[in-house]
Design a protein around this motif. Structure first.
Motif, short mmCIF file in Angstrom:
data_model
loop_
_atom_site.label_atom_id
_atom_site.label_comp_id
_atom_site.label_asym_id
_atom_site.label_seq_id
_atom_site.Cartn_x
_atom_site.Cartn_y
_atom_site.Cartn_z
N PHE A 18 35.61 42.68 -10.97
CA PHE A 18 36.39 41.60 -11.57
C PHE A 18 36.03 41.38 -13.04
N ALA A 19 35.18 42.24 -13.58
CA ALA A 19 34.81 42.10 -14.99
C ALA A 19 35.96 42.56 -15.88
N ARG A 20 36.07 41.94 -17.01
CA ARG A 20 37.10 42.28 -17.97
C ARG A 20 36.45 42.82 -19.24
N PRO A 21 37.11 43.80 -19.91
CA PRO A 21 38.44 44.34 -19.58
C PRO A 21 38.36 45.40 -18.50
N PHE A 22 39.42 45.47 -17.69
CA PHE A 22 39.48 46.51 -16.66
C PHE A 22 39.86 47.83 -17.31
N GLN A 23 39.16 48.90 -16.94
CA GLN A 23 39.38 50.21 -17.54
C GLN A 23 40.58 50.89 -16.88
N LEU A 24 41.78 50.41 -17.27
CA LEU A 24 43.00 50.92 -16.63
C LEU A 24 43.25 52.38 -16.97
N ARG A 25 43.02 52.76 -18.22
CA ARG A 25 43.26 54.15 -18.61
C ARG A 25 42.35 55.10 -17.85
N GLU A 26 41.08 54.73 -17.73
CA GLU A 26 40.13 55.56 -16.99
C GLU A 26 40.52 55.64 -15.52
N PHE A 27 40.98 54.53 -14.97
CA PHE A 27 41.39 54.49 -13.57
C PHE A 27 42.58 55.43 -13.33
N ILE A 28 43.57 55.39 -14.20
CA ILE A 28 44.75 56.25 -14.03
C ILE A 28 44.37 57.72 -14.18
N GLN A 29 43.54 58.03 -15.16
CA GLN A 29 43.11 59.41 -15.36
C GLN A 29 42.35 59.94 -14.15
N GLN A 30 41.43 59.13 -13.63
CA GLN A 30 40.65 59.57 -12.48
C GLN A 30 41.51 59.69 -11.22
N ALA A 31 42.44 58.75 -11.03
CA ALA A 31 43.32 58.82 -9.86
C ALA A 31 44.19 60.07 -9.92
N TRP A 32 44.70 60.38 -11.11
CA TRP A 32 45.52 61.59 -11.25
C TRP A 32 44.69 62.84 -11.02
N PHE A 33 43.48 62.87 -11.54
CA PHE A 33 42.62 64.04 -11.35
C PHE A 33 42.27 64.22 -9.89
N ILE A 34 41.88 63.14 -9.22
CA ILE A 34 41.50 63.24 -7.81
C ILE A 34 42.69 63.67 -6.96
N ALA A 35 43.86 63.12 -7.25
CA ALA A 35 45.06 63.51 -6.51
C ALA A 35 45.41 64.98 -6.74
N SER A 36 45.24 65.43 -7.98
CA SER A 36 45.61 66.81 -8.30
C SER A 36 44.72 67.83 -7.59
N VAL A 37 43.47 67.49 -7.32
CA VAL A 37 42.57 68.44 -6.67
C VAL A 37 42.53 68.30 -5.16
N THR A 38 43.22 67.29 -4.62
CA THR A 38 43.15 67.07 -3.18
C THR A 38 44.50 67.14 -2.46
N ILE A 39 45.61 66.99 -3.17
CA ILE A 39 46.91 66.93 -2.48
C ILE A 39 47.22 68.24 -1.76
N LEU A 40 47.14 69.35 -2.47
CA LEU A 40 47.50 70.64 -1.86
C LEU A 40 46.55 71.01 -0.71
N PRO A 41 45.23 70.94 -0.89
CA PRO A 41 44.36 71.23 0.27
C PRO A 41 44.60 70.30 1.45
N THR A 42 44.89 69.04 1.16
CA THR A 42 45.14 68.09 2.25
C THR A 42 46.38 68.48 3.04
N ALA A 43 47.45 68.81 2.33
CA ALA A 43 48.69 69.21 3.01
C ALA A 43 48.49 70.49 3.81
N LEU A 44 47.76 71.45 3.24
CA LEU A 44 47.54 72.72 3.93
C LEU A 44 46.67 72.55 5.17
N ILE A 45 45.74 71.61 5.13
CA ILE A 45 44.89 71.37 6.30
C ILE A 45 45.63 70.54 7.34
#
Length: 268
Positions: free
Chosen positions: A38-65
């Motif tokens: 709940f501390a401010r400022p919230f690191q929105l840019r870092e959050f979006i970048q990390q969410a996109w990176f994590i999704a990019s490395v896990t979506i295809l293996p998840t679907a294939l499994i």
């Protein structure tokens, strides 16, 4: 002989103390993450970048499994149910296994293995380069700046992947049950509500959230505390994956046991 025995006891005692100390440190990091959430400022840019990176490395293996996972569940449950003479419950049993147990575990293992190792390696490399110390000297809280966005990103992606695994797993189970085992499409779809219920979806989502938090906190802790330079970073990555897997299976056991006591199973 007595000396060797005492040394063995001392090693076991030291290992136990080290495990307890690490457990306490991980819990303390979790508390710090909850406070900094709940501390401010919230690191929105870092959050979006990390969410996109994590999704990019896990979506295809998840679907294939998820496809063979749903197929295995469908084939096994279909064969067992045929032996029991209850073919009309094949779809219900498959959905129950995939939604309540399979999808959260598959998702969490991929998030911990792919995303958790990447997070631990990233934070570990920053630590040995003394970037974390530099941030603290400048008055920047590394927990709020680096750890919180990564943990939240892993939770978000875990929830989304949980839904993906459930949909793909059920679709794969439907295909293999109807095409391979010669099941009836209408009976498979109509039996969804025979055993499954809405709380099964709730507990599946809750598991994904908890597993994402566990994977994120453990990966961050190991990344922030490497030992021995670059080799220590590699060891920290391996340790984070192993520890996370153990905690996820233990947490799944506890959550499932509590859920089955609170929510009675539906009778078809």
């Amino acid at each position: 002989m007595t000396s060797a025995t005492s040394r063995g006891v001392d090693k076991i005692a030291n290992a136990g103390e080290g495990a307890l100390a690490q457990t306490g440190n991980i819990v303390q990091l979790f508390v710090d993450v909850a406070r900094q959430l709940f501390a401010r400022p919230f690191q929105l840019r870092e959050f979006i970048q990390q969410a996109w990176f994590i999704a990019s490395v896990t979506i295809l293996p998840t679907a294939l499994i998820a496809i063979p996972f749903g197929a295995i569940v469908s084939l096994q449950t279909g064969s067992l149910i045929k032996q029991l003479g209850a073919e009309s419950y094949t779809g219900a049993a498959s959905v129950l296994v995939v939604v309540q147990q399979g999808s959260p575990l598959v998702t969490s293992l991929l998030v911990a293995g792919a995303a958790g190792s990447a997070v631990a390696a990233d934070l570990g490399s920053r630590t040995i380069r003394e970037e974390i110390d530099a941030m603290e000297v400048l008055g920047i809280n590394p927990i709020q700046r680096l750890v919180v966005p990564r943990v939240l990103a892993m939770v978000l992606v875990a929830v989304l992947l949980n839904g993906l695994v459930a949909v793909v797993g059920i679709g794969g189970g439907y295909f293999f049950n109807v095409v391979v085992q010669g099941g009836t499409p209408g009976a498979y779809l109509a039996s969804f509500g025979a055993l499954a219920q809405l709380p099964d979806l709730y507990i599946s989502t809750l598991k994904a959230v908890i597993f994402g938090v566990i994977a994120g906190v453990v990966a961050a802790y190991k990344g922030l505390n490497p030992k021995g330079g670059p080799k220590g970073v590699g060891d920290a990555v391996n340790q984070s994956v192993v520890v996370t897997f153990l905690l996820l299976f233990f947490a799944n056991l506890i959550i499932t046991a509590v859920f089955l006591q609170i929510v009675p199973p539906k009778v078809g």
